[in-house]
Design an enzyme around this catalytic site. Structure first.
Site, PDB file in Angstrom:
ATOM      1  N   GLY A 109       0.729  -1.222  -0.062  1.00 42.79           N
ATOM      2  CA  GLY A 109       0.042   0.132   0.033  1.00 42.79           C
ATOM      3  C   GLY A 109       0.890   1.304   0.058  1.00 42.79           C
ATOM      4  N   GLU A 132       2.417  -8.360  -1.629  1.00 44.34           N
ATOM      5  CA  GLU A 132       1.206  -8.868  -1.224  1.00 44.34           C
ATOM      6  C   GLU A 132       1.227 -10.292  -1.641  1.00 44.34           C
ATOM      7  OE1 GLU A 132       1.607  -5.792  -2.484  1.00 44.34           O
ATOM      8  OE2 GLU A 132      -0.058  -4.267  -1.633  1.00 44.34           O
TER       9      GLU A 132
HETATM   10  N1  CAA Z   1       1.944  -3.969   8.652  1.00 46.18           N
HETATM   11  C1  CAA Z   1       1.982  -4.057   9.851  1.00 46.18           C
HETATM   12  N2  CAA Z   1       3.070  -3.750  10.731  1.00 46.18           N
HETATM   13  C2  CAA Z   1       4.150  -3.776  10.070  1.00 46.18           C
HETATM   14  C3  CAA Z   1       4.437  -3.634   8.621  1.00 46.18           C
HETATM   15  C4  CAA Z   1       2.935  -3.886   8.116  1.00 46.18           C
HETATM   16  N3  CAA Z   1       2.933  -3.867   6.744  1.00 46.18           N
HETATM   17  N4  CAA Z   1       5.543  -3.407   8.094  1.00 46.18           N
HETATM   18  C5  CAA Z   1       6.498  -3.427   9.332  1.00 46.18           C
HETATM   19  N5  CAA Z   1       5.871  -3.394  10.356  1.00 46.18           N
HETATM   20  C6  CAA Z   1       6.104  -3.457  11.525  1.00 46.18           C
HETATM   21  C7  CAA Z   1       6.797  -4.838  12.074  1.00 46.18           C
HETATM   22  O1  CAA Z   1       5.725  -5.834  12.512  1.00 46.18           O
HETATM   23  C8  CAA Z   1       7.607  -4.392  13.159  1.00 46.18           C
HETATM   24  O2  CAA Z   1       6.760  -4.018  14.174  1.00 46.18           O
HETATM   25  P1  CAA Z   1       7.404  -4.550  15.694  1.00 46.18           P
HETATM   26  O3  CAA Z   1       8.673  -4.002  15.949  1.00 46.18           O
HETATM   27  O4  CAA Z   1       6.311  -4.187  16.783  1.00 46.18           O
HETATM   28  O5  CAA Z   1       7.746  -5.971  15.629  1.00 46.18           O
HETATM   29  C9  CAA Z   1       8.281  -2.860  12.751  1.00 46.18           C
HETATM   30  O6  CAA Z   1       7.175  -2.477  11.705  1.00 46.18           O
HETATM   31  C10 CAA Z   1       9.540  -2.724  12.056  1.00 46.18           C
HETATM   32  O7  CAA Z   1       9.566  -3.802  11.058  1.00 46.18           O
HETATM   33  P2  CAA Z   1      10.614  -5.049  10.831  1.00 46.18           P
HETATM   34  O8  CAA Z   1      10.965  -5.259  12.165  1.00 46.18           O
HETATM   35  O9  CAA Z   1       9.821  -6.133  10.105  1.00 46.18           O
HETATM   36  O10 CAA Z   1      11.713  -4.291  10.041  1.00 46.18           O
HETATM   37  P3  CAA Z   1      12.861  -5.016   9.217  1.00 46.18           P
HETATM   38  O11 CAA Z   1      13.599  -3.950   8.921  1.00 46.18           O
HETATM   39  O12 CAA Z   1      13.437  -6.280   9.721  1.00 46.18           O
HETATM   40  O13 CAA Z   1      11.943  -5.328   7.949  1.00 46.18           O
HETATM   41  C11 CAA Z   1      10.217  -5.207   6.154  1.00 46.18           C
HETATM   42  C12 CAA Z   1      11.351  -4.374   7.086  1.00 46.18           C
HETATM   43  C13 CAA Z   1      10.990  -5.907   5.159  1.00 46.18           C
HETATM   44  C14 CAA Z   1       9.639  -3.860   5.410  1.00 46.18           C
HETATM   45  C15 CAA Z   1       9.200  -6.061   6.888  1.00 46.18           C
HETATM   46  O14 CAA Z   1       8.741  -5.040   7.980  1.00 46.18           O
HETATM   47  C16 CAA Z   1       8.119  -6.345   5.893  1.00 46.18           C
HETATM   48  O15 CAA Z   1       8.277  -7.419   5.185  1.00 46.18           O
HETATM   49  N6  CAA Z   1       6.856  -5.881   6.232  1.00 46.18           N
HETATM   50  C17 CAA Z   1       5.680  -5.958   5.480  1.00 46.18           C
HETATM   51  C18 CAA Z   1       5.508  -5.631   4.212  1.00 46.18           C
HETATM   52  C19 CAA Z   1       4.480  -6.018   3.372  1.00 46.18           C
HETATM   53  O16 CAA Z   1       4.030  -7.246   3.231  1.00 46.18           O
HETATM   54  N7  CAA Z   1       3.587  -4.940   2.978  1.00 46.18           N
HETATM   55  C20 CAA Z   1       2.438  -5.249   2.268  1.00 46.18           C
HETATM   56  C21 CAA Z   1       1.244  -5.170   3.030  1.00 46.18           C
HETATM   57  S1  CAA Z   1      -0.536  -5.714   2.160  1.00 46.18           S
HETATM   58  C22 CAA Z   1      -0.735  -4.255   1.270  1.00 46.18           C
HETATM   59  O17 CAA Z   1      -0.061  -3.252   1.517  1.00 46.18           O
HETATM   60  C23 CAA Z   1      -2.215  -4.565   0.860  1.00 46.18           C
HETATM   61  C24 CAA Z   1      -2.647  -3.351  -0.158  1.00 46.18           C
HETATM   62  O18 CAA Z   1      -2.453  -3.331  -1.525  1.00 46.18           O
HETATM   63  C25 CAA Z   1      -3.430  -2.276   0.488  1.00 46.18           C
END
Ligand code: CAA
Length: 258
Positions: A109, A132
């Site tokens: 997003g 996603e």
């Molecule tokens: N939703 C909720 N929380 C999230 C998040 C997300 N999309 N991305 C990161 N966070 C949170 C993590 O859970 C973490 O929280 P805690 O400290 O409480 O554990 C905090 O942010 C820091 O994240 P990381 O420890 O994971 O940081 P990192 O540097 O190791 O990794 C990252 C970074 C690769 C971006 C990883 O956080 C990640 O893969 N995030 C999810 C990305 C994702 O899948 N996004 C797509 C979402 S679906 C969508 O967007 C649908 C749509 O079309 C509308």
């Protein structure tokens, strides 16, 4: 404007700033946050002090995407009933130029939010991705449409199906960002860019944005008719009179936005 929980806003020198403000969650976008972003954009759109909107993220990243914690228990009926993506449609109706200053993670997003901007200035450490598919879903806020219209089917399908991370150089090569800058200069360079647009006559700016956007959806013929109407309309503005008079009188124009 109501009190804002997940973003910060300010206005300075014709630029309306929106800062995503959940840095600990890498600016993961929850529904309230999206609603705040859109309401603020609409308020800036109506505010004559604001010429250009600048959107960026507080902390390390622009945005790691929709808030997965909030989405984990969603179901199709609740999503339909809350019409949760309607806010995203409203973003596309904002008339003033929106400039995104992006850095680090621009995922899901967050990538869709970036693609909703009219211009993107990216720090050299920026990574764009649609992860996603790895969550068992797909982009739902315009990603499959906007990216495809910008880069064509071949790369859009590859990137969305592989969830590959696209670096800033590749993004520039494919033309979905405007400029790459050093991370420490991101705000300075984006503000410089915003100022260049902010000093142009505002009515011409909005008619140009509207006409260029029509080129994405309309046939060439329909787009040309739209462009022509906007061209004619600008001759009703004071800024057209001032701009052309200043040229003839060999002086700088003083645009008022009327
Ligand atoms: N939703 C909720 N929380 C999230 C998040 C997300 N999309 N991305 C990161 N966070 C949170 C993590 O859970 C973490 O929280 P805690 O400290 O409480 O554990 C905090 O942010 C820091 O994240 P990381 O420890 O994971 O940081 P990192 O540097 O190791 O990794 C990252 C970074 C690769 C971006 C990883 O956080 C990640 O893969 N995030 C999810 C990305 C994702 O899948 N996004 C797509 C979402 S679906 C969508 O967007 C649908 C749509 O079309 C509308």
């Amino acid at each position: 404007m109501n009190a804002l929980q997940f973003i910060e806003t300010s206005i300075e020198d014709g630029i309306g700033y929106i800062f995503l403000n959940r840095p600990k969650q890498l600016n993961a976008l929850n529904r309230q946050m999206v609603s705040e972003i859109v309401s603020s954009m609409e308020a800036f759109d109506r505010d004559s002090q604001v010429k250009v909107i600048l959107l960026t993220g507080n902390g390390k990243a622009f945005s790691a995407g929709a808030d997965i914690d909030e989405m984990v228990n969603d179901n199709p009926i609740s999503m339909e009933l809350t019409n949760q993506f309607a806010d995203w449609d409203r973003m596309g109706l904002v008339k003033k130029p929106v400039i995104g200053a992006v850095k680090s993670f621009v995922f899901g997003g967050g990538f869709e939010l970036a693609l909703s901007c009219d211009f993107l200035i990216a720090a050299s450490d920026t990574q764009f991705s649609f992860p996603e598919v790895t969550l068992g879903v797909m982009p739902g806020a315009g990603g499959t449409q906007r990216l495809t219209k910008l880069v064509g089917k071949t790369k859009a399908l590859e990137w969305i199906l592989t969830a590959e991370r696209i670096n800033a150089k590749t993004a520039l090569q494919y033309g979905f960002i405007n400029k790459i800058v050093a991370p420490e200069l991101l705000m300075e360079e984006t503000v410089d860019f915003a100022r260049k647009i902010a000093k142009q006559p505002p009515l011409a700016v909005r008619m140009i944005k509207e006409s260029v956007n029509k080129a994405v959806d309309y046939s060439l013929y329909e787009g040309m008719q739209y462009e022509r109407k906007n061209f004619y309309i600008l001759f009703a503005s004071e800024d057209q009179k001032e701009g052309m008079k200043a040229f003839v009188e060999k002086r700088k124009p003083n645009f008022t936005g009327e």
